[in-house]
Scaffold this active site. Structure first.
Site, PDB file in Angstrom:
ATOM      1  N   HIS A  37     -15.638 -83.573 -20.736  1.00  0.00           N
ATOM      2  CA  HIS A  37     -15.660 -82.985 -22.665  1.00  0.00           C
ATOM      3  C   HIS A  37     -15.007 -83.017 -24.129  1.00  0.00           C
ATOM      4  CE1 HIS A  37     -20.168 -82.020 -20.590  1.00  0.00           C
ATOM      5  NE2 HIS A  37     -20.947 -82.946 -21.185  1.00  0.00           N
ATOM      6  N   GLN A 153     -24.506 -96.065 -20.404  1.00  0.00           N
ATOM      7  CA  GLN A 153     -25.097 -95.683 -21.077  1.00  0.00           C
ATOM      8  C   GLN A 153     -24.297 -96.666 -22.300  1.00  0.00           C
ATOM      9  OE1 GLN A 153     -25.859 -91.331 -21.845  1.00  0.00           O
ATOM     10  NE2 GLN A 153     -23.596 -91.469 -21.899  1.00  0.00           N
TER      11      GLN A 153
HETATM   12  P1  AMP Z   1     -22.858 -84.790 -20.666  1.00  0.00           P
HETATM   13  O1  AMP Z   1     -23.128 -83.581 -21.614  1.00  0.00           O
HETATM   14  O2  AMP Z   1     -23.441 -85.472 -19.221  1.00  0.00           O
HETATM   15  O3  AMP Z   1     -24.126 -86.052 -21.888  1.00  0.00           O
HETATM   16  O4  AMP Z   1     -21.973 -86.185 -21.159  1.00  0.00           O
HETATM   17  C1  AMP Z   1     -21.361 -86.125 -22.578  1.00  0.00           C
HETATM   18  C2  AMP Z   1     -20.382 -87.633 -22.731  1.00  0.00           C
HETATM   19  O5  AMP Z   1     -18.999 -86.561 -21.896  1.00  0.00           O
HETATM   20  C3  AMP Z   1     -21.178 -88.344 -22.624  1.00  0.00           C
HETATM   21  O6  AMP Z   1     -20.657 -89.487 -23.150  1.00  0.00           O
HETATM   22  C4  AMP Z   1     -20.164 -88.444 -21.026  1.00  0.00           C
HETATM   23  O7  AMP Z   1     -19.928 -90.077 -20.581  1.00  0.00           O
HETATM   24  C5  AMP Z   1     -19.025 -87.769 -21.333  1.00  0.00           C
HETATM   25  N1  AMP Z   1     -18.551 -86.898 -19.807  1.00  0.00           N
HETATM   26  C6  AMP Z   1     -19.174 -86.294 -18.669  1.00  0.00           C
HETATM   27  N2  AMP Z   1     -18.348 -86.422 -18.515  1.00  0.00           N
HETATM   28  C7  AMP Z   1     -16.920 -86.602 -18.582  1.00  0.00           C
HETATM   29  C8  AMP Z   1     -15.845 -86.985 -17.346  1.00  0.00           C
HETATM   30  N3  AMP Z   1     -15.715 -86.827 -16.480  1.00  0.00           N
HETATM   31  N4  AMP Z   1     -14.926 -87.843 -18.321  1.00  0.00           N
HETATM   32  C9  AMP Z   1     -14.984 -88.716 -19.119  1.00  0.00           C
HETATM   33  N5  AMP Z   1     -16.115 -88.444 -20.251  1.00  0.00           N
HETATM   34  C10 AMP Z   1     -17.103 -87.375 -19.179  1.00  0.00           C
END
Ligand code: AMP
Length: 282
Positions: A37, A153
């Site tokens: 994040h 997504q």
């Molecule tokens: P989430 O909180 O899981 O809904 O993720 C929020 C955002 O963070 C989304 O755009 C995810 O794709 C991104 N995200 C989550 N984990 C990672 C990661 N390991 N690397 C890059 N982006 C991430």
């Protein structure tokens, strides 16, 4: 850093920033923030003057048997991390702030959710589009950053931005990984110590398949089957593993020179679902 709970509050803060001529970068999250994040926040800072982060565990994107209740919630730590990264505004609404009790209008996704996570999580992308659409309308960012980790997504949100005429530039940030290759995820917290040892197996399987494809294996179904058996032998339960067309998100049995593909997998390790993917350009 402003922390806004209500839509009125965030609208006022964003309005003042816009009056000052600031470009707004936006990072939507479900909280339990990790380094992945934070890389999104850093990218948003590079692309815009002020960064807005939303933290909201969106009930609409969880199925009835999924982990909505147990999803990690760490608001205090998250706010500290945002503050340390120089985030200007955190929008952390309650469920009732964003969703009416009664809903008469829904968004539907065609084709793009047939495979990958859309195939195994009915209603997942409809739930995501609903919240992202709302958040875009509330925050009205110039730029929004999403992670490649959830590449389906990203592709579906891009399509929504196009079809719904949102005037927002989308940026995809690369996958942040642990040293052993495991893609960072808020859900990795569910893994036991033993499962955590095994978890990078998905990354390793994808890396191996990628190498074979780049070395000329252009009908990868046998290769896939073999890797699935290997993963199962290690204790993973396969949700899906495949190569998909980057734009149509349909399964690609034969890969063509010049094509752009997503090599993606989702597996269960105990009660934890792990996803990962590689972008492949031939
Ligand atoms: P989430 O909180 O899981 O809904 O993720 C929020 C955002 O963070 C989304 O755009 C995810 O794709 C991104 N995200 C989550 N984990 C990672 C990661 N390991 N690397 C890059 N982006 C991430």
């Amino acid at each position: 850093m402003d922390v806004c709970k209500s839509i009125d509050e965030i609208r006022d803060v964003v309005k003042s920033l816009k009056i000052e001529g600031k470009q707004i970068g936006f990072v939507p999250t479900m909280g339990a923030l990790h380094e992945g994040h934070l890389t999104l926040i850093r990218q948003a800072k590079e692309k815009a003057d002020e960064v807005v982060v939303s933290i909201f565990v969106n009930p609409e994107q969880f199925g009835p048997d999924e982990d909505f209740e147990s999803y990690p919630r760490e608001m205090e730590e998250d706010l500290k991390k945002c503050e340390d990264e120089g985030v200007s505004v955190v929008f952390a609404p309650n469920r009732n702030d964003v969703y009416d009790e009664e809903k008469f209008i829904r968004i539907e996704v065609d084709e793009l959710n047939r495979h990958m996570c859309g195939g195994s999580r009915p209603g997942f992308f409809e739930g995501i589009l609903l919240i992202v659409n709302k958040l875009f309308n509330i925050v009205r960012p110039d730029v929004a950053v999403f992670g490649q980790k959830d590449i389906q997504q990203f592709q579906i949100v891009s399509r929504m931005v196009h079809e719904f005429n949102h005037s927002i530039e989308l940026v995809m940030a690369p996958i942040a990984r642990a040293n052993d290759g495991l893609a960072l995820s808020s859900r990795n917290k569910y893994l036991s110590a033993e499962e955590r040892e095994i978890a990078p197996g998905l990354y390793r399987a994808l890396s191996y398949i990628e190498k074979q494809i780049l070395n000329g294996v252009h009908t990868p179904s046998l290769l896939m089957k073999h890797q699935m058996s290997e993963l199962e032998a290690k204790g993973f339960k396969i949700d899906y593993l495949g190569v998909f067309d980057k734009n149509t998100l349909q399964l690609s049995e034969t890969l063509n020179e010049g094509g752009e593909y997503i090599l993606a997998g989702a597996v269960w390790l105990g009660k934890t679902r792990l996803i990962d993917n590689f972008l492949i350009e031939l």
